[in-house]
Scaffold this motif. Structure first.
Motif, mmCIF file in Angstrom:
data_model
loop_
_atom_site.group_PDB
_atom_site.id
_atom_site.type_symbol
_atom_site.label_atom_id
_atom_site.label_comp_id
_atom_site.label_asym_id
_atom_site.label_seq_id
_atom_site.Cartn_x
_atom_site.Cartn_y
_atom_site.Cartn_z
ATOM 1 N N SER A 8 -21.483 53.404 73.698
ATOM 2 C CA SER A 8 -22.253 52.192 73.933
ATOM 3 C C SER A 8 -22.619 52.089 75.412
ATOM 4 O O SER A 8 -22.262 52.944 76.218
ATOM 5 C CB SER A 8 -21.455 50.966 73.487
ATOM 6 N N GLY A 12 -22.936 45.815 78.761
ATOM 7 C CA GLY A 12 -22.977 44.797 77.714
ATOM 8 C C GLY A 12 -24.350 44.552 77.130
ATOM 9 O O GLY A 12 -24.542 43.595 76.377
ATOM 10 N N LYS A 15 -24.449 44.194 73.203
ATOM 11 C CA LYS A 15 -23.454 43.298 72.603
ATOM 12 C C LYS A 15 -23.804 42.939 71.164
ATOM 13 O O LYS A 15 -22.938 42.960 70.275
ATOM 14 C CB LYS A 15 -23.307 42.029 73.437
ATOM 15 N N ASP A 16 -25.074 42.606 70.897
ATOM 16 C CA ASP A 16 -25.459 42.173 69.550
ATOM 17 C C ASP A 16 -25.258 43.282 68.522
ATOM 18 O O ASP A 16 -24.731 43.051 67.434
ATOM 19 C CB ASP A 16 -26.910 41.697 69.532
ATOM 20 N N GLU A 18 -23.317 45.879 68.854
ATOM 21 C CA GLU A 18 -21.883 46.170 68.759
ATOM 22 C C GLU A 18 -21.219 45.229 67.749
ATOM 23 O O GLU A 18 -20.433 45.663 66.896
ATOM 24 C CB GLU A 18 -21.213 46.028 70.128
#
Length: 222
Positions: A8, A12, A15-16, A18
């Motif tokens: 990843s 961040g 984030k969505d 993930e």
């Protein structure tokens, strides 16, 4: 316990996806999952820290080659890119018969892989060396892919490939320009992607469903 390693972004931006991805994995798995998120870091104490990454096409491309050593060359592990959704019990993939091969993948596409960590030891240099070799994956690519056991392509279904949702086992939003969460790192140099609508609105709706369920589940836990 199924050991999973997901590449990843470091800041961040993902984030969505993930949240949606992890929710889809846990919702559909018959076994407990141990998920490691692999992220770039400047922390020398982090296993994923201080890798030379400047030639990687994504922020996590080379990390897959460090998984076997991370696991002390024991057991099995699954590697996956972050831009995916799981729609079928991942335990079925984890326990696949690899017919003695060191890893399994969809033909020569290495964005979903199952490793036999002990067997991988004979095909990799040390992580200390890999960290300093940003094009390591490119150097070993053709040698490594010929050692793969090929699994059903539905475990790495590229943007749907014309299949109905109930015939997709693991969905990969492989085209960066149409990924519904619009990752910020995709529009920065050297990638400079221009976003466009995905050709399968039903798959976008499916991703939004898993995202919303993940957000609701997190809210309920808090």
């Amino acid at each position: 316990m199924i050991r999973m390693f997901i590449g990843s972004s470091s800041q961040g931006e993902d984030k969505d996806i993930e949240m949606a991805y992890e929710h889809s994995l846990r919702e559909n798995s018959s076994e407990e999952l141990d998920i490691v998120w692999m992220r770039q870091s400047d922390d020398p104490n982090s296993y994923w820290g201080c890798w030379q990454t400047h030639t990687w096409p994504t922020p996590f491309s080379g990390f897959r080659w460090g998984i076997a050593e991370f696991c002390n060359f024991e057991g099995r592990a699954i590697y996956m890119d972050v831009d995916q959704l799981n729609l079928k019990d991942i335990a079925e993939l984890y326990h696949i018969d690899m017919q003695g091969k060191p890893f399994a993948s969809r033909d020569n596409r290495l964005c979903v892989m199952v490793f036999d960590n002990a067997k991988m030891k004979n095909h990799l240099v040390s992580v200390a060396e890999i960290k300093q070799t940003p094009d390591y994956g490119r150097k070993i690519y053709w040698d490594i892919v010929k050692r793969s056991h090929h699994f059903d392509p539905r475990w790495n279904c590229l943007d749907g490939e014309g299949r109905p949702i109930d015939d997709i086992w693991h969905l990969h939003f492989t085209r960066m320009a149409s990924q519904p969460w619009k990752p910020a790192w995709a529009i920065t140099p050297p990638r400079r992607k221009r976003f466009e609508p995905h050709k399968r609105p039903d798959l976008v709706q499916l991703w939004e469903q898993y995202r919303d369920e993940a957000i609701m589940a997190e809210h309920n836990e808090n």
